[in-house]
Write a protein that holds these residues in place. Sequence first.
Motif, mmCIF file in Angstrom:
data_model
loop_
_atom_site.group_PDB
_atom_site.id
_atom_site.type_symbol
_atom_site.label_atom_id
_atom_site.label_comp_id
_atom_site.label_asym_id
_atom_site.label_seq_id
_atom_site.Cartn_x
_atom_site.Cartn_y
_atom_site.Cartn_z
ATOM 1 N N ASP A 1 0.967 -1.223 0.202
ATOM 2 C CA ASP A 1 0.089 -0.086 -0.088
ATOM 3 C C ASP A 1 0.788 1.319 -0.015
ATOM 4 O O ASP A 1 0.582 2.268 0.676
ATOM 5 C CB ASP A 1 -0.903 0.087 1.296
ATOM 6 C CG ASP A 1 -2.326 0.989 0.967
ATOM 7 O OD1 ASP A 1 -2.514 1.185 -0.149
ATOM 8 O OD2 ASP A 1 -2.643 1.281 1.979
ATOM 9 N N HIS B 1 -0.554 -1.399 9.418
ATOM 10 C CA HIS B 1 -1.515 -0.141 9.258
ATOM 11 C C HIS B 1 -0.638 0.835 8.325
ATOM 12 O O HIS B 1 0.796 0.896 8.275
ATOM 13 C CB HIS B 1 -1.686 0.329 10.431
ATOM 14 C CG HIS B 1 -0.498 0.920 11.419
ATOM 15 N ND1 HIS B 1 0.063 0.472 12.376
ATOM 16 C CD2 HIS B 1 0.217 2.039 11.175
ATOM 17 C CE1 HIS B 1 1.133 1.219 12.977
ATOM 18 N NE2 HIS B 1 1.235 2.040 12.071
ATOM 19 N N ARG C 1 -5.682 3.330 7.537
ATOM 20 C CA ARG C 1 -6.016 2.023 7.052
ATOM 21 C C ARG C 1 -5.249 0.848 8.220
ATOM 22 O O ARG C 1 -4.152 1.050 8.758
ATOM 23 C CB ARG C 1 -5.662 1.393 5.913
ATOM 24 C CG ARG C 1 -6.614 2.051 4.837
ATOM 25 C CD ARG C 1 -6.473 1.468 3.418
ATOM 26 N NE ARG C 1 -7.078 2.200 2.308
ATOM 27 C CZ ARG C 1 -6.317 2.722 1.554
ATOM 28 N NH1 ARG C 1 -5.022 2.956 1.517
ATOM 29 N NH2 ARG C 1 -7.009 3.560 0.418
ATOM 30 N N ASN D 1 -5.045 -3.364 8.840
ATOM 31 C CA ASN D 1 -5.108 -4.747 8.217
ATOM 32 C C ASN D 1 -4.524 -5.762 8.972
ATOM 33 O O ASN D 1 -3.331 -5.876 9.704
ATOM 34 C CB ASN D 1 -4.573 -4.679 6.752
ATOM 35 C CG ASN D 1 -3.999 -6.093 6.369
ATOM 36 O OD1 ASN D 1 -2.979 -6.442 6.453
ATOM 37 N ND2 ASN D 1 -5.190 -6.560 5.697
ATOM 38 N N ASN E 1 -3.807 -10.013 8.205
ATOM 39 C CA ASN E 1 -4.069 -11.189 7.644
ATOM 40 C C ASN E 1 -3.293 -12.361 7.889
ATOM 41 O O ASN E 1 -2.396 -12.289 8.665
ATOM 42 C CB ASN E 1 -3.831 -10.835 5.946
ATOM 43 C CG ASN E 1 -2.352 -10.180 5.827
ATOM 44 O OD1 ASN E 1 -1.290 -11.236 5.778
ATOM 45 N ND2 ASN E 1 -1.998 -9.077 6.078
ATOM 46 N N GLY F 1 -7.777 -12.458 4.739
ATOM 47 C CA GLY F 1 -7.334 -11.050 5.400
ATOM 48 C C GLY F 1 -8.493 -10.163 5.348
ATOM 49 O O GLY F 1 -9.332 -10.266 4.500
ATOM 50 N N THR G 1 -8.963 -5.652 5.726
ATOM 51 C CA THR G 1 -8.410 -4.256 5.906
ATOM 52 C C THR G 1 -9.624 -3.221 6.141
ATOM 53 O O THR G 1 -10.617 -3.304 5.630
ATOM 54 C CB THR G 1 -7.949 -3.660 4.608
ATOM 55 O OG1 THR G 1 -7.045 -4.780 4.366
ATOM 56 C CG2 THR G 1 -7.524 -2.407 4.676
ATOM 57 N N SER H 1 -15.338 -5.739 -1.159
ATOM 58 C CA SER H 1 -15.177 -4.275 -0.263
ATOM 59 C C SER H 1 -16.189 -3.737 -0.368
ATOM 60 O O SER H 1 -17.285 -3.793 -1.517
ATOM 61 C CB SER H 1 -13.992 -3.509 -1.189
ATOM 62 O OG SER H 1 -14.478 -3.081 -2.250
#
Length: 886
Positions: free
Chosen positions: A339, A595, A609, A611, A613, A627, A629, A675
Amino acid sequence: MNNVKRPIIFFTLIFFTINIKAQDSTGVVPKKIYVTKPIEQTVPPTVDGLLTDEAWDLVEWAGDYIEFQPDENTSPSHQTKFKIVYDSKNLYIGVRCYDSEPDKIVKRLSRRDGFEGDWVEFNIDSYHDKRTSFSFTVTAAGVKGDEFVSNNGNNWDESWNPIWYTKTNIDEEGWTAELRIPLSQLKFGKEDEQVWGLQSTRRFFRAEERSLWQRKPIDTPGWVSEFGELHGLKQIEPQNQLEIQPYTVTSAETYEAEDGNPFRDGSENDVTVGLDAKIGVTNDLTLDLTVNPDFGQVEADPSAIALDGFQIFFREQRPFFVENKNIFDFRVSQSEAGDTFGFDNVFYSRRIGRSPQGSPSTGDNEFVDQPDNTPIIGAAKFSGKTKDGWAIGVLESVTAKRYALISNDVGEERKEVVEPLTNYFVGRLQKDFNNRNSYIGGIFTATNRDNLTQELDFLHKSAFTGGIDFKHQWNERDWYVGGNVIFSHVSGSEEAIKNTQESITHLFQRVGADHVELDTTKTSLSGTGGNLQIGKVGNGHWKFESGATWRSPELELNDIGFQRQADDIRHYTWIGYQTLKPDSTFRRVGINYNHWSAWDFNGNHNVLRFNTNSWQNWKNNWFSNLGITYTAMQYSNFALRGGPRLRQSSGVNMWNSVGTDRRKKLSFNMFQRTSRAFDNSNRFYYVEAGATYQPINALRISAFPSLSTNNDKLQFIDNFDDVNGTPRYLNGHIRQRTLSMSFRLNYTINPNLTIQYWGQPFISRGRYSSFKHIVNPTAKQFENRFQSYEEDQVTLVDDTYSIDENLNGVEDFSFDNPDFSFVQFRSNLVIRWEYIPGSEIFLVWSQDVSQNGDPSDGLLSSLGDNIFGQKPQNIFLLKATYRFVL
């Protein structure tokens, strides 16, 4: 907020309640040493796989392999042993792989670098720099694999194709192999007595087990740094390569003829010639040359559509640019956390030979012959790594000036330049020090365009980038700190720099961005970027990485690099836990937490954000992951394409995949991702599922259909500067459906003769409704961010929408119907014959059908009508190469 916390807590509990039985690796693993001897009076081994030559009696066997996967530091199911001898020109390896059931040895055929079935591999760190090595693999079926390993095992380059020789044989004790590796294919120093790094890996296919000659604990970072050593190499001379590979290509193209268009009469034919050469300037450094290169055998890019306005990253597949690409790689912000726009790179070789960027201006009744790509007149690449730790890469390439030919209905013709003569340069340098535990490096790139005409004045006249990168490791390479700093400078006409400022990468004109300003008088632009990180990757179950990356608003890399967006400062943290031993359920398990937080250079906090996983390798050798998020906050400076910063709704993104044992003749894989915003303003779902079937050792078939649905109530359509005295940022509700299927067939007649087919039908359809314009872009409630148009305010006539905001019968603004349906089918059939080592013949058939369908049609019916009902573009190529080794 409680609804948000529940799924995160639920997934976290699942991950951390997995029953894990694991143990740490402790102690220092002693280095193994194998002592080879030269062949002096004895005849060199004949490479037949039988190990009966007298030369093998000169040395002792090396063995005592130790299991690496799945149960590290235990005895393998079957042992392996090898011998190594050498002469002035070659290194010889003989290997015995014991197997108590030789009739069950798996001999799957594949193309080079297929790595199917049982195999044995030798990694040779002839530089002894503990970061790079040359890998040679041979399968029980006699298929060769070779890779250049760099970055201490983090990069394995399959495009490296040296000339070497191998044969295998199966007998009552298992299977054997002999390898002859010319010293010209290795790089080493001039010492009278050499010490090289050495590692050997065996894959025992039936148990999916890996065993190593030199033990490497699972939690030890790196790969090459952990090798054993090869001693006894005396009085060997570095060999300079000299290889020349001319080629010729005969091509024929057929397509649907267009009435009256002199450039589209239904067929074209061509014959071209070119040359590739590899010259060993020293044993360490190689000069690669290519003149008029052809990449007709390269597989086409997969179909894709982007609605966010950003460019799509496609991997490099052309051999000249793929080989040694690791030396030129300079990622802006690669991280374990992801990301961070990890695809962004100072050097993106797909820019060289790109499609022409200009388009001619035409009048009525004029036809255009627009070239599809820009020919590379010539390119040279000087690269390698010296014994004392200098990694060097220099790439120079010149692409031709390209013209579009325009003809009218009375046969008059004229030309317009659509791509200028362009020079691309990349220089890369890295130096190891501190006992190979640290390095520092730099990169410099330059793009210069010659004699820009008025039609091409929107392009940069020149573009320069530079950067410095470094990495320091300590505590047996368990800990590291690293990063890079880059700068860019582009120059050109006022129009060119204005276009750069207004491009979606920058958007200096966007509303409310007080820290940037569109300056239409500028003729240059300079920016910076970089990445700094610290992490731990070894010694135990736990790993972590934390860092920050930035791209100033002015950073511009896209002349020879790849960059999605600028004006971004981002912090990231990754924490990972891994098991070190299998238990009754899993071979291995990993659990991660991430994060991210991002700001722009105006101080706006745009992203937050979190996450978690996990991935699992099950006892039955199935693989799975899952996972989630949670996006707590998200604003976009780019969603309105120059409009104000837009708040995007919080939500969750979840994914999981399951894959059955890939060793089986029939295996299945499934991946899905979904999502959803908490206020239901957008929903996305993607699923891909398919199977791979290998009915016989020589044949492999796979088919992977995929479907995605995208429902976004705030999809950008267009901006209008002045509607009743104020701007309008027009959005709509899109319902997009995308269907595709990737089909592959690989048939290996023998390791040197293969047939490969790839085909992909693709359709993406989007329908828009509920048009609206933004009124309060940062409002907390989704409904307060926009004002919707009612049905009586919207009129559709002749595929054009008209908006009458105050219902006075006068159109306030209009826009084309944004609905779309794009249908495409691409395929490649390649027959490849390596008739002598390094020399090949390719027979290629490529197809392409690209159509705009009717958005009102169904997915499957539109796919059929626009593919099977059309005449495809067919390209037939016959390419022959011959490799002279001098």
